[in-house]
Each structure stands twice: as structure tokens, then as C-alpha cells.
Motif scaffolding. Sequence first.
Motif, PDB file in Angstrom:
ATOM      1  N   TRP A   1     -22.076 108.368  62.115  1.00  0.00           N
ATOM      2  CA  TRP A   1     -21.063 108.762  61.419  1.00  0.00           C
ATOM      3  C   TRP A   1     -21.139 108.561  59.834  1.00  0.00           C
ATOM      4  CZ3 TRP A   1     -16.547 105.682  59.446  1.00  0.00           C
ATOM      5  CH2 TRP A   1     -15.541 106.455  59.279  1.00  0.00           C
TER       6      TRP A   1
ATOM      7  N   GLN B   1     -10.047 105.508  60.077  1.00  0.00           N
ATOM      8  CA  GLN B   1      -9.224 105.690  61.420  1.00  0.00           C
ATOM      9  C   GLN B   1      -9.826 106.659  62.288  1.00  0.00           C
ATOM     10  OE1 GLN B   1      -6.974 103.527  62.231  1.00  0.00           O
ATOM     11  NE2 GLN B   1      -6.735 102.553  60.450  1.00  0.00           N
ATOM     12  N   LYS B   2     -10.570 107.453  61.813  1.00  0.00           N
ATOM     13  CA  LYS B   2     -11.315 108.409  62.535  1.00  0.00           C
ATOM     14  C   LYS B   2     -12.644 108.030  63.406  1.00  0.00           C
ATOM     15  CE  LYS B   2     -10.132 112.387  59.258  1.00  0.00           C
ATOM     16  NZ  LYS B   2     -10.421 113.420  58.447  1.00  0.00           N
ATOM     17  N   PHE B   3     -12.978 106.858  62.925  1.00  0.00           N
ATOM     18  CA  PHE B   3     -13.983 106.285  63.478  1.00  0.00           C
ATOM     19  C   PHE B   3     -13.831 106.070  65.095  1.00  0.00           C
ATOM     20  CE2 PHE B   3     -18.153 104.097  64.589  1.00  0.00           C
ATOM     21  CZ  PHE B   3     -17.709 102.899  64.994  1.00  0.00           C
ATOM     22  N   ASP B   4     -14.395 106.375  65.972  1.00  0.00           N
ATOM     23  CA  ASP B   4     -13.998 106.047  67.317  1.00  0.00           C
ATOM     24  C   ASP B   4     -14.986 105.043  68.092  1.00  0.00           C
ATOM     25  OD1 ASP B   4     -16.565 108.736  68.746  1.00  0.00           O
ATOM     26  OD2 ASP B   4     -16.801 106.999  67.588  1.00  0.00           O
TER      27      ASP B   4
ATOM     28  N   LYS C   1     -11.570  98.806  60.294  1.00  0.00           N
ATOM     29  CA  LYS C   1     -10.473  99.684  60.921  1.00  0.00           C
ATOM     30  C   LYS C   1      -9.079  98.522  61.334  1.00  0.00           C
ATOM     31  CE  LYS C   1      -9.720 103.125  64.430  1.00  0.00           C
ATOM     32  NZ  LYS C   1     -10.346 103.937  65.575  1.00  0.00           N
TER      33      LYS C   1
ATOM     34  N   GLU D   1     -11.358 107.063  55.782  1.00  0.00           N
ATOM     35  CA  GLU D   1     -11.233 107.888  56.819  1.00  0.00           C
ATOM     36  C   GLU D   1     -11.719 107.228  58.080  1.00  0.00           C
ATOM     37  OE1 GLU D   1     -13.253 111.512  56.816  1.00  0.00           O
ATOM     38  OE2 GLU D   1     -12.116 112.348  55.154  1.00  0.00           O
TER      39      GLU D   1
END
Lengths: 175, 243
Positions: free
Chosen positions: A71, A61-64, A13, A59
Motif C-alpha cells: 500500500w 484510514q483507508k489502510f485495511d 490508525k 489516508e
Amino acid sequence: MRTQVDLQLSNIKKGDMESLGLLYDLTNKQLFGLCYTYFKSKEKSEDALSEAYLKIVKEIQKFDGKKGFNWMYTITKNICLNRLKEDTRYTINEYNDDMQNEYIEDEKNDEASTIVEIANKVLDNKEYKILILHAMYDYKFKDIAKIVGGLETTTRWQYNNALKKVRKEYENYEK
Amino acid sequence: MKTMKNKDIEKILSNSSDLAPSKELKDKVIKECTPYIPEAKEKRSYFPLRRVMAFAAVFVFLFASLFSGLGLYNEKYESVYIDVNPSVELVVNRFNIINEVNYIGDDALQAYSNVKLKGKNIEDGLDVIMETLYNKGYFNEAEMYISVSSQRGEKAEKLLNNLVEKAEKNKKNKGYSVNINKEKFSNEEKSEAKKYNISPAKYKLIKEIIEYDDNYTMEDLKNNSMKNLKDIHGKGPGRKPNK
């Protein structure tokens, strides 16, 4: 392992390319196993796996920052299901020289291939998935229970039941 | 008939390379994914407000401390009197640094004219004074009186004891022929001593002599050395006050 997955995802990320290789090494076996339970084909499983990693990176950036493997698993599963839907429009039993050669490659794997074929033959989809995920890809029963639905104890029983079926069929096959 | 145990199946399955992704797949995945990996973010070069404020607070504190320190530095906190004849008053701040030197009488001015005392720690100042007095021949069976005048009695007592201890050490180490005495005096004695331009310790000693023998006056005795005054007073070993 799970914490390592979160770390590598977080690094990707931030733009760390090297972490992609590390992430692949950590997760490829398990995710491939998941794909294989859907496609029962090495080639198709690899295609799906490749698409899964691409989507994960796109995707990222969607990883929190937490539960990274879960996920990744969800993304992979959805890709497999989408591909299965597309595949049903086409004939599954395509034959080509490459597919033939895959199974002649290594004599040592003949027995394993036989077992997998037998499992594919005698088990239903759920039993097959449980067997492959645990025996081949070291998934824990509680995780498999989440994947296939149901309780952990039930999954464990279904696994043992699946093994009995495969063993019985294998013994008949050897006769 | 071959029997197969559960473990056999699991072992065979887990060792099957046929059911694992090919080694080439890794390279393929990395090649395909690389264009989509986000660019590494550069560190923001900004000066956070919080850090600026913390820095400013420290700076203000140090600045204020320095200013208040300067005020404290010049404060007349205690007076240390060293009497041999000559007599000198060393005014110290709360950090025990000599910030004022008052020579009591012409002989003091003469004795210490070339000696730098201001800015020294009081104990270092004492060392210098004793060495000077020794070099100028004042330490010949002499009597040295150390006294301290302070607004805070406890601090004066402590400083006095420290200085006496220091003087005794010097005496022992350097073989000075001097007797160290310590003396206390009241504010009244201090102000009276000023009138006669003598140290409070000397004033007190003379006053005690006069109490014993009123034939003496302050003017008669004020120019005597502490040794002489002590002899007259009778505080010397084996002597009784003269009457």
C-alpha cells in the motif's frame, strides 16, 4: 518486516504517534530507493519520499490492516509519477551550489557515485531501476518483477545483464 | 585494468550513503505528518448487552440453585439411628447434614439436651454423640447400634458403613469401652418401632428375642439398654439364644 509494517500502520490508525517513527525506520530505505529510480537525484527523491509519508498518514484510514508495505509502495510510486509529469514541464538540468556540494561531501562515496552515474548512462530506465532496487535497496526479484513488469526469471536475467554492462563500462572508465 | 565483480558493485552501492535519505529527513517527515495523525480513540464505556445477559443468566442460575438448594436442604433424606439406650434419630438431608433430631424416650432427651446436633454433618454429629455418651458414663462395656433408614438402599448401606468405620475410629482413638454394631431393618419394622416409641434397631432385636422366647413382650424389654438386650438375645460372644 512486512508484518511489522502492518502493525505500525495499524497503530498510527489508532492515533499512536510513536509508531510513525518506527514505520519510517522500517521503510524509508526501500521507498527512497524507489524514488531514486525515478528521479536519480537525492534531493528530489527526498522531497517525493517526504510527500509520500504525508499522504500515507493523511489516508491512514483507508489502510485495511494487511499488505501495508504494498500500500505504501503504491502511494509512493504514484507520487513519483505525478512529480515526473510536473518536472517534464521544467528544465531538468538545474544547477545550484547545493547540488554541487552533495557530490563532494564524502570521498568514500566517489566510486559509488561513479558507478551510479555509469549505470545511469549505460542502462535503460528499466535496467537501471532493477539494478538500484536490488543492489542498493535489497528488493527481491519477485517484487521488482511486479514493479517493472515481467517475470521473476526475466528480471533476474536483466539484473545480471545490467551488472555486466556497468562492469564493462566501469573497467573502460578506469583505463 | 581494474576488474570489478558483481559483488563489488553491490557492496559499493549498498554502502553508499549518497544513495540513502539524509538523517534529517526523518525529523522533517515526523514534523510534517504529526498534525495529521488521528486522535487516539477513547475506550467506549458501555456495558455490552451480551455481557449483561451472561451476567443475568449466571445470576438467575445461582438464584434458582439457591432456592432449589434450600428445598433440598430441608428434605428428609435418610434417618440415622444411634442406639445405646438412650436412642436418638438423626434425620439428614442429601448433603448428610442433620436437619432434624428426634429423641426416642426420656433418657435420650436427658442425655442430649445440652448437645447441639442440628446443622452438623452426620459424622461430626456422631463424634459429638459418642463423646457425650462417654462423658455421661454410658460407655461401660456398652453396645452401640448404628442403623440407617433410607429410600435408596445403596446410599443407606454406604452411609452406614461410613458411620461404623467412624465410630470404630473414635473408639480406638479415645479408648471408648463400647462395641459397635450395625443393623438393618425393614420399613415395616420402622413403622412398628414407632408405635412403641423405640428405635427400629431396638425393635428388631426385641422381636428376635421374642421369637426365641415368647415369654418376653415388647413392653418388658423396650426400656432395656442395647447391651442388656444383646445379652438376652445371646449374640454376645459365646452365648446362644436363650430358649
